[in-house]
Design an enzyme around this catalytic site. Structure first.
Site, short mmCIF file in Angstrom:
data_model
loop_
_atom_site.label_atom_id
_atom_site.label_comp_id
_atom_site.label_asym_id
_atom_site.label_seq_id
_atom_site.Cartn_x
_atom_site.Cartn_y
_atom_site.Cartn_z
N ASP A 15 0.80 -1.24 0.00
CA ASP A 15 0.00 0.00 0.00
C ASP A 15 0.83 1.29 0.00
O ASP A 15 0.54 2.22 0.76
CB ASP A 15 -0.96 0.01 1.20
CG ASP A 15 -1.94 -1.16 1.16
OD1 ASP A 15 -1.78 -2.05 0.31
OD2 ASP A 15 -2.87 -1.17 1.99
N ASP A 57 -4.67 -0.73 -1.49
CA ASP A 57 -6.00 -0.58 -0.93
C ASP A 57 -6.84 -0.04 -2.08
O ASP A 57 -6.45 0.94 -2.73
CB ASP A 57 -5.89 0.45 0.22
CG ASP A 57 -6.78 0.14 1.40
OD1 ASP A 57 -7.11 -1.04 1.62
OD2 ASP A 57 -7.14 1.10 2.11
N HIS A 59 -10.62 0.72 -2.70
CA HIS A 59 -11.98 0.75 -2.20
C HIS A 59 -12.98 1.33 -3.19
O HIS A 59 -12.68 2.33 -3.86
CB HIS A 59 -12.05 1.61 -0.93
CG HIS A 59 -11.25 1.10 0.22
ND1 HIS A 59 -11.21 -0.22 0.59
CD2 HIS A 59 -10.45 1.76 1.12
CE1 HIS A 59 -10.43 -0.35 1.66
NE2 HIS A 59 -9.94 0.83 1.99
N SER A 65 -15.59 0.84 5.46
CA SER A 65 -14.60 1.38 6.41
C SER A 65 -14.63 2.91 6.46
O SER A 65 -13.93 3.51 7.27
CB SER A 65 -13.19 0.91 6.04
OG SER A 65 -12.68 1.63 4.93
N HIS A 76 -10.67 6.98 1.54
CA HIS A 76 -9.28 6.92 1.07
C HIS A 76 -9.16 5.82 0.03
O HIS A 76 -9.97 4.89 0.00
CB HIS A 76 -8.33 6.62 2.25
CG HIS A 76 -8.61 5.29 2.89
ND1 HIS A 76 -9.60 5.11 3.83
CD2 HIS A 76 -8.07 4.06 2.69
CE1 HIS A 76 -9.65 3.85 4.19
NE2 HIS A 76 -8.73 3.18 3.52
N LYS A 101 -6.95 -5.01 -2.94
CA LYS A 101 -7.69 -5.60 -1.82
C LYS A 101 -8.74 -4.63 -1.29
O LYS A 101 -8.67 -3.44 -1.55
CB LYS A 101 -6.73 -6.00 -0.70
CG LYS A 101 -5.99 -4.84 -0.11
CD LYS A 101 -5.00 -5.31 0.92
CE LYS A 101 -4.13 -4.16 1.35
NZ LYS A 101 -4.88 -3.00 1.84
N GLU A 108 -14.03 -5.55 4.60
CA GLU A 108 -12.74 -4.90 4.86
C GLU A 108 -11.65 -5.96 4.75
O GLU A 108 -11.87 -7.13 5.08
CB GLU A 108 -12.74 -4.27 6.26
CG GLU A 108 -11.41 -3.61 6.68
CD GLU A 108 -10.96 -2.47 5.78
OE1 GLU A 108 -10.80 -2.70 4.56
OE2 GLU A 108 -10.72 -1.36 6.30
N ALA A 136 0.31 0.55 6.19
CA ALA A 136 0.87 1.12 7.40
C ALA A 136 1.26 -0.01 8.34
O ALA A 136 0.59 -1.04 8.38
CB ALA A 136 -0.18 2.01 8.09
N CYS A 140 -2.11 -2.64 7.49
CA CYS A 140 -1.97 -3.58 6.38
C CYS A 140 -0.63 -4.31 6.39
O CYS A 140 -0.57 -5.47 5.98
CB CYS A 140 -2.23 -2.87 5.06
SG CYS A 140 -3.99 -2.47 4.90
C1 VGL Z 1 -4.81 0.78 5.70
C2 VGL Z 1 -6.21 1.90 7.13
C3 VGL Z 1 -7.26 1.75 6.25
C4 VGL Z 1 -3.43 0.29 5.40
C5 VGL Z 1 -5.85 0.60 4.82
O1 VGL Z 1 -3.10 0.12 4.21
O2 VGL Z 1 -2.65 0.06 6.35
N1 VGL Z 1 -5.01 1.41 6.86
N2 VGL Z 1 -7.06 1.09 5.10
ZN ZN Z 2 -8.52 1.14 3.56
#
Ligand code: VGL
Ligand code: ZN
Length: 193
Positions: A15, A57, A59, A65, A76, A101, A108, A136, A140
């Site tokens: 990510d 990520d 979405h 989420s 996001h 993903k 989620e 992060a 993830c």
């Molecule tokens: C993530 C928060 C929401 C990540 C993804 O990639 O760590 N964190 N969606």
């Molecule tokens: Zn996310």
């Protein structure tokens, strides 16, 4: 110490997307600092014939989420928006395998292994060591590393210098490091050769 990658190694870049970098919708402090470090690992992967996987990520606009649906996050990484694009300085090879993903509104998925074929792709490619970096740490990266650590015969390394945490609560990043270590992942301080 430096590390040489071979065709039995794979890199998993988690990510590294604009929305998780400074200025993005869900910015991780210093998130873009992982980019030059991961570029060195990408170069080592290319040199050694290691595969590169990049998760994102991905979405839909109405993902569960997001705050407007009662979720914990601001919107996001909405599919096909600039925020969902990989960081522009990330030097992804042309044959990078992109793993999308959390692409369904009502599900989620923090782990790059959730719902996809990544585990099977690693197995089919004969990968013995997986090197993980990105964003992060406490979401993830952690979820992906914990899943990877469950794969029999796969040695999982976390590139410690190339991850950053969201830290919704202080200490989340450190707790994630502990959880990954406890699961058997190796926290790696060395640089690629
Ligand atoms: C993530 C928060 C929401 C990540 C993804 O990639 O760590 N964190 N969606
Ligand atoms: Zn996310």
């Amino acid at each position: 110490m430096s590390i040489k990658l071979t065709s039995e190694d794979a890199l998993l870049l988690v990510d590294v997307q604009n929305d998780f970098c400074p200025g993005g919708a869900l910015a991780v402090a210093d998130g873009d600092a992982v980019v030059p470090i991961l570029n060195d690992w990408i170069a080592a992967a290319r040199q050694g014939g290691a595969r590169v996987f990049a998760s994102r990520d991905w979405h839909p606009q109405d993902h569960l989420s997001f705050a407007e649906r009662g979720g914990p996050w601001p919107p996001h990484c909405v599919q096909d928006t600039p925020g969902a694009a990989f960081h522009g300085d990330l030097a992804l090879p042309e044959d990078t395998v992109v793993v999308s993903k959390a692409a369904q509104a009502d599900h989620e998925a923090y782990s790059a292994f959730d719902g996809g074929e990544l585990a099977e792709q690693l197995r089919a490619a004969g990968i013995e060591r997986l090197w993980v970096g990105g964003l992060a740490t406490d979401y993830c990266v952690k979820a992906s590393v914990l899943d990877a650590a469950q794969i029999p015969g796969l040695e999982v390394h976390v590139i410690a210098s190339a991850i950053r945490a969201v830290n919704v609560s202080p200490g989340d990043g450190d707790a994630a490091l502990d959880a990954m270590r406890e699961a058997g992942a190796i926290l790696e301080d060395a640089a690629p050769a």
